[in-house]
Design a protein around this motif. Structure first.
Motif, short mmCIF file in Angstrom:
data_model
loop_
_atom_site.label_atom_id
_atom_site.label_comp_id
_atom_site.label_asym_id
_atom_site.label_seq_id
_atom_site.Cartn_x
_atom_site.Cartn_y
_atom_site.Cartn_z
N UNK A 319 -25.47 -19.56 10.86
CA UNK A 319 -26.28 -18.88 9.85
C UNK A 319 -25.43 -18.45 8.65
N UNK A 320 -24.28 -17.84 8.90
CA UNK A 320 -23.42 -17.35 7.82
C UNK A 320 -22.93 -18.51 6.95
N UNK A 321 -22.54 -19.61 7.59
CA UNK A 321 -22.05 -20.76 6.84
C UNK A 321 -23.14 -21.35 5.96
N UNK A 322 -24.36 -21.40 6.48
CA UNK A 322 -25.48 -21.92 5.70
C UNK A 322 -25.75 -21.03 4.48
N UNK A 323 -25.68 -19.71 4.67
CA UNK A 323 -25.89 -18.80 3.55
C UNK A 323 -24.76 -18.94 2.52
N UNK A 324 -23.53 -19.06 3.01
CA UNK A 324 -22.39 -19.27 2.10
C UNK A 324 -22.61 -20.53 1.26
N UNK A 325 -23.14 -21.57 1.90
CA UNK A 325 -23.36 -22.83 1.20
C UNK A 325 -24.39 -22.72 0.10
N UNK A 326 -25.23 -21.69 0.16
CA UNK A 326 -26.23 -21.47 -0.88
C UNK A 326 -25.73 -20.50 -1.94
N UNK A 327 -24.46 -20.15 -1.85
CA UNK A 327 -23.89 -19.22 -2.82
C UNK A 327 -24.16 -17.77 -2.50
N UNK A 328 -24.59 -17.49 -1.27
CA UNK A 328 -24.86 -16.13 -0.82
C UNK A 328 -23.71 -15.63 0.05
N UNK A 329 -23.48 -14.32 0.08
CA UNK A 329 -22.36 -13.78 0.86
C UNK A 329 -22.65 -13.67 2.35
N UNK A 330 -22.93 -14.80 3.00
CA UNK A 330 -23.31 -14.77 4.41
C UNK A 330 -22.22 -14.27 5.32
N UNK A 331 -21.02 -14.82 5.18
CA UNK A 331 -19.91 -14.40 6.04
C UNK A 331 -19.54 -12.94 5.77
N UNK A 332 -19.59 -12.54 4.51
CA UNK A 332 -19.30 -11.15 4.16
C UNK A 332 -20.30 -10.21 4.82
N UNK A 333 -21.58 -10.56 4.79
CA UNK A 333 -22.62 -9.74 5.40
C UNK A 333 -22.44 -9.69 6.91
N UNK A 334 -22.16 -10.83 7.53
CA UNK A 334 -21.97 -10.87 8.97
C UNK A 334 -20.80 -9.98 9.40
N UNK A 335 -19.66 -10.15 8.77
CA UNK A 335 -18.49 -9.37 9.15
C UNK A 335 -18.71 -7.88 8.91
N UNK A 336 -19.36 -7.55 7.79
CA UNK A 336 -19.62 -6.14 7.48
C UNK A 336 -20.58 -5.54 8.50
N UNK A 337 -21.61 -6.29 8.89
CA UNK A 337 -22.59 -5.78 9.85
C UNK A 337 -21.93 -5.49 11.19
N UNK A 338 -21.12 -6.43 11.67
CA UNK A 338 -20.45 -6.22 12.95
C UNK A 338 -19.50 -5.03 12.88
N UNK A 339 -18.82 -4.87 11.75
CA UNK A 339 -17.91 -3.74 11.61
C UNK A 339 -18.67 -2.42 11.57
N UNK A 340 -19.82 -2.41 10.91
CA UNK A 340 -20.64 -1.19 10.86
C UNK A 340 -21.07 -0.80 12.28
N UNK A 341 -21.44 -1.78 13.09
CA UNK A 341 -21.83 -1.50 14.47
C UNK A 341 -20.64 -0.96 15.26
N UNK A 342 -19.48 -1.58 15.07
CA UNK A 342 -18.29 -1.08 15.76
C UNK A 342 -18.01 0.36 15.38
N UNK A 343 -18.07 0.66 14.10
CA UNK A 343 -17.79 2.02 13.62
C UNK A 343 -18.79 3.02 14.17
N UNK A 344 -20.01 2.55 14.47
CA UNK A 344 -21.05 3.42 15.02
C UNK A 344 -20.93 3.55 16.54
N UNK A 345 -19.95 2.86 17.12
CA UNK A 345 -19.74 2.95 18.56
C UNK A 345 -20.71 2.12 19.38
N UNK A 346 -21.32 1.11 18.75
CA UNK A 346 -22.28 0.26 19.47
C UNK A 346 -21.52 -0.74 20.33
N UNK A 347 -21.79 -0.79 21.64
CA UNK A 347 -21.14 -1.80 22.48
C UNK A 347 -21.68 -3.18 22.16
#
Length: 355
Positions: A319-347
């Motif tokens: 999904x992230x790669x497909x969004x990147x291919x459209x000029x959208x920040x897919x990988x940036x959004x994916x990595x940021x989302x996972x980091x936000x969950x980590x920071x919130x203590x989500x397993x």
């Protein structure tokens, strides 16, 4: 005395003429659209929270709204709301982004990272953080002449409802299971056959044998009476999902007075808060309705959840790669989302940021 009264009345009339007529509020026509009927919470709170909040915010401003509420397919079907807003048929839409995975892929980040947090509040806070951190999130609406208003709705922890018992992924082999939009990907590698669908047809499609079950969430399954045709409930822990957002036609919004724009954003914020509050209250009752006894309820073990998550292909990376291919920040959004969950203590059952 009579002459005095006449002079006073004449003076009053003259003053009224000079002052001109009393200014009335300017009335602005707004049509708001969603393809689902009002039995669902994200529609219910348009009427009960969003509209009253906007009206209250405009009191004394000189502006009033004449609302037209177009729900349940009266103006646009499920998934057609964004087209209605873009075409100017509606000024505001509650857009179910889950049914627009190719049009607004960034807004579907949670559906491409399954087995995440089960609490809608956590998911919406993460989405708010993404909008704040990554300009491309809001900007991605602009190609459809749409402007994000700041409100959204998340769906409670997704479950599996079937007309046959499920205690492990092995039981799914050969069965047709419906799911909304990108959630079909959650069935890859399980042996099930994924079918795209939505709440407006689930009941009839299960009843008529089009498929054997659905991936759904409790607070919608109960009012849709899905337990009548799919009585077996499996708590899979797919996670709560960000499924929609409130947007306005961008060209129209820019032409509105600042007071109206601010009122709409205040309404969106209140809508999100009230929606999640009622949703949280409803989950337990909904589960009791759709799974009234232990014979119809099974909760997957942590090991089975991990097995299911591991069986999936890299849906997030694709999904992230497909969004990147459209000029959208897919990988940036994916990595940021996972980091936000980590920071919130989500397993994390599976770390989707890892390739």
């Amino acid at each position: 005395m009579t002459h005095t009264i006449r002079r006073l009345l004449t003076g009053t009339a003259l003053a009224a003429i000079l002052a001109g007529p009393a200014l009335a509020d300017e009335t602005i026509d707004i049509t708001i659209v969603n393809g689902h009927p009002p039995i669902f919470l994200w529609v219910k709170h348009l009427t009960e929270t969003f509209i009253p909040t906007v009206n209250a915010a405009l009191e004394g401003s000189g502006y009033t709204i004449n609302w037209t509420e177009a729900y349940g397919g009266t103006l646009a079907g499920v998934g057609g709301e964004l087209d209605a807003v873009e075409d100017g048929l509606a000024e505001i839409g509650a857009i179910p982004t889950v049914f627009l995975p190719t049009k607004v892929p960034l807004q579907n980040v949670t559906y491409n990272t399954p087995f995440g947090p089960g609490e809608p509040q956590v998911v919406m806070e993460a989405m708010d953080a993404l909008y704040a951190q990554i300009p491309g999130m809001a900007e991605s609406w602009h190609q459809y002449d749409a402007e994000y208003l700041g409100g959204g709705f998340a769906l409670d922890n997704y479950i599996l409802m079937t007309n046959f018992p499920v205690t492990s992924i092995d039981d799914l082999a050969g069965h047709r299971i419906a799911a909304p939009g990108p959630a079909v990907n959650w069935l890859e590698g399980t042996g099930a056959v994924g079918v795209a669908g939505n709440l407006t047809t689930y009941y009839n499609d299960i009843q008529t044998g089009v498929f054997d079950g659905v991936i759904v969430f409790a607070t919608a399954a109960a009012p849709a009476r899905l337990h009548e045709v799919a009585p077996y409930v499996t708590v899979t822990g797919f996670g709560a999902q960000s499924a929609g957002a409130l947007v306005a036609n961008q060209t129209w919004l820019q032409d509105q007075p600042e007071a109206v724009q601010e009122a709409l954003r205040a309404g969106a914020a209140a809508y999100q808060q009230a929606y999640i509050a009622e949703q949280t209250q409803r989950v337990a009752a909904a589960m009791a309705t759709i799974a009234p006894d232990e014979a119809h309820l099974h909760t997957l073990s942590d090991a089975e959840r991990a097995r299911w998550a591991a069986a999936l292909p890299d849906v997030a990376g694709t999904w992230a790669a497909a969004a990147d291919g459209e000029g959208l920040p897919g990988t940036e959004v994916l990595n940021a989302y996972v980091q936000i969950l980590r920071d919130a203590g989500v397993p994390l059952v599976r770390d989707w940021s890892q390739r």
